[in-house]
Design an enzyme around this catalytic site. Sequence first.
Site, short mmCIF file in Angstrom:
data_model
loop_
_atom_site.label_atom_id
_atom_site.label_comp_id
_atom_site.label_asym_id
_atom_site.label_seq_id
_atom_site.Cartn_x
_atom_site.Cartn_y
_atom_site.Cartn_z
N CYS A 37 6.30 6.56 4.02
CA CYS A 37 5.12 5.73 3.71
C CYS A 37 4.28 6.32 2.57
O CYS A 37 3.31 5.70 2.14
CB CYS A 37 4.27 5.51 4.96
SG CYS A 37 5.21 4.74 6.27
N HIS A 53 0.84 -1.20 0.00
CA HIS A 53 0.00 0.00 0.00
C HIS A 53 0.87 1.24 0.00
O HIS A 53 2.10 1.17 0.11
CB HIS A 53 -0.95 0.00 1.21
CG HIS A 53 -0.28 0.33 2.51
ND1 HIS A 53 -0.90 1.00 3.53
CD2 HIS A 53 0.97 0.08 2.98
CE1 HIS A 53 -0.08 1.14 4.55
NE2 HIS A 53 1.06 0.59 4.25
N ASP A 62 -5.36 -10.53 0.71
CA ASP A 62 -4.05 -11.19 0.68
C ASP A 62 -3.41 -11.09 -0.71
O ASP A 62 -4.06 -11.34 -1.73
CB ASP A 62 -4.22 -12.67 1.07
CG ASP A 62 -2.88 -13.36 1.22
OD1 ASP A 62 -1.94 -12.74 1.77
OD2 ASP A 62 -2.77 -14.52 0.80
N HIS A 63 -2.12 -10.71 -0.71
CA HIS A 63 -1.34 -10.54 -1.94
C HIS A 63 -1.97 -9.51 -2.87
O HIS A 63 -1.93 -9.64 -4.10
CB HIS A 63 -1.14 -11.88 -2.67
CG HIS A 63 -0.08 -12.72 -2.02
ND1 HIS A 63 -0.26 -13.35 -0.80
CD2 HIS A 63 1.19 -12.99 -2.38
CE1 HIS A 63 0.85 -13.99 -0.47
NE2 HIS A 63 1.76 -13.77 -1.40
N HIS A 102 3.71 -5.06 3.67
CA HIS A 102 3.66 -5.53 5.06
C HIS A 102 3.22 -6.98 5.10
O HIS A 102 2.44 -7.43 4.25
CB HIS A 102 2.63 -4.74 5.88
CG HIS A 102 2.97 -3.31 6.09
ND1 HIS A 102 4.01 -2.90 6.89
CD2 HIS A 102 2.42 -2.18 5.59
CE1 HIS A 102 4.08 -1.58 6.89
NE2 HIS A 102 3.12 -1.11 6.10
N1 LIG Z 1 -1.38 5.83 12.85
C1 LIG Z 1 -0.68 5.21 11.85
N2 LIG Z 1 0.56 5.60 11.61
C2 LIG Z 1 1.26 4.98 10.62
C3 LIG Z 1 0.70 3.92 9.91
C4 LIG Z 1 -0.64 3.55 10.19
O1 LIG Z 1 -1.21 2.64 9.58
N3 LIG Z 1 -1.29 4.20 11.18
N4 LIG Z 1 1.43 3.29 8.97
C5 LIG Z 1 2.66 3.62 8.67
C6 LIG Z 1 3.37 2.89 7.59
O2 LIG Z 1 2.48 2.21 6.75
C7 LIG Z 1 4.56 2.10 7.85
O3 LIG Z 1 4.81 1.12 6.95
C8 LIG Z 1 5.14 1.95 9.17
O4 LIG Z 1 6.42 1.38 8.99
P1 LIG Z 1 7.65 1.66 9.89
O5 LIG Z 1 7.58 2.97 10.57
O6 LIG Z 1 8.83 1.37 9.06
O7 LIG Z 1 7.43 0.47 10.89
P2 LIG Z 1 8.19 0.19 12.22
O8 LIG Z 1 7.97 1.33 13.15
O9 LIG Z 1 7.76 -1.12 12.76
O10 LIG Z 1 9.66 0.08 11.71
P3 LIG Z 1 11.05 0.50 12.34
O11 LIG Z 1 11.64 1.40 11.33
O12 LIG Z 1 11.76 -0.78 12.49
O13 LIG Z 1 10.81 1.17 13.67
C9 LIG Z 1 3.32 4.74 9.35
N5 LIG Z 1 2.52 5.37 10.34
ZN LIG Z 2 2.67 0.68 5.53
#
Ligand SMILES: Nc1nc2c(c(=O)[nH]1)N=C([C@H](O)[C@H](O)COP(=O)(O)OP(=O)(O)OP(=O)(O)O)CN2
Ligand SMILES: [Zn+2]
Length: 148
Positions: A46, A27, A92-93, A54
Amino acid sequence: MAGSSVTDGAAERLGYITRVQSFSACHRLHSIHLSDEENKRVYGKCNNPNGHGHNYKVEVTVRGKIDAHTGMVMNLTDLKARIEEVIMIPLDHKNLDKDVPYFAKVVSTTENVAVYIWDHMVKLLPPSLLYEIKIHETDKNIVIYRGE
Ligand SMILES: Nc1nc2c(c(=O)[nH]1)N=C([C@H](O)[C@H](O)COP(=O)(O)OP(=O)(O)OP(=O)(O)O)CN2
Ligand SMILES: [Zn+2]
């Protein structure tokens, strides 16, 4: 004790049962309500135009009386079938934004994915049974939606 049994007692007890399902999808976080600049500022990496992926893990929890005769809140085999219909077949996918019409105008945050799953799941279950949708977007990012 005459006239009573363990099964009778369970009839008045509430149970919570959860089925876990993983799915993979890509996405892009991009809101049609924001300008391109605002999208970049709000969503950062993002908002990458070509998206990112994901391995989502969804926990679907139902809450209800433990039936005195079956010993179940609901048959987990039936819940598995509903999950296939609501989560696996449509998501999925998939590219959430391009393959799922719901996300053409709704930004595909995990909050909104949880709402999507709730809204479709609740229609397939007996009234008041669905309790919670919990999604692990990553190991660190977890969203809960309870239909409120
Ligand atoms: N309130 C939300 N905030 C964010 C969402 C969401 O769905 N709701 N989603 C994202 C991104 O899609 C994203 O892929 C998050 O990835 P990332 O920050 O890389 O994930 P992690 O924190 O687990 O990774 P690390 O970099 O290892 O900390 C962003 N925000
Ligand atoms: Zn994401």
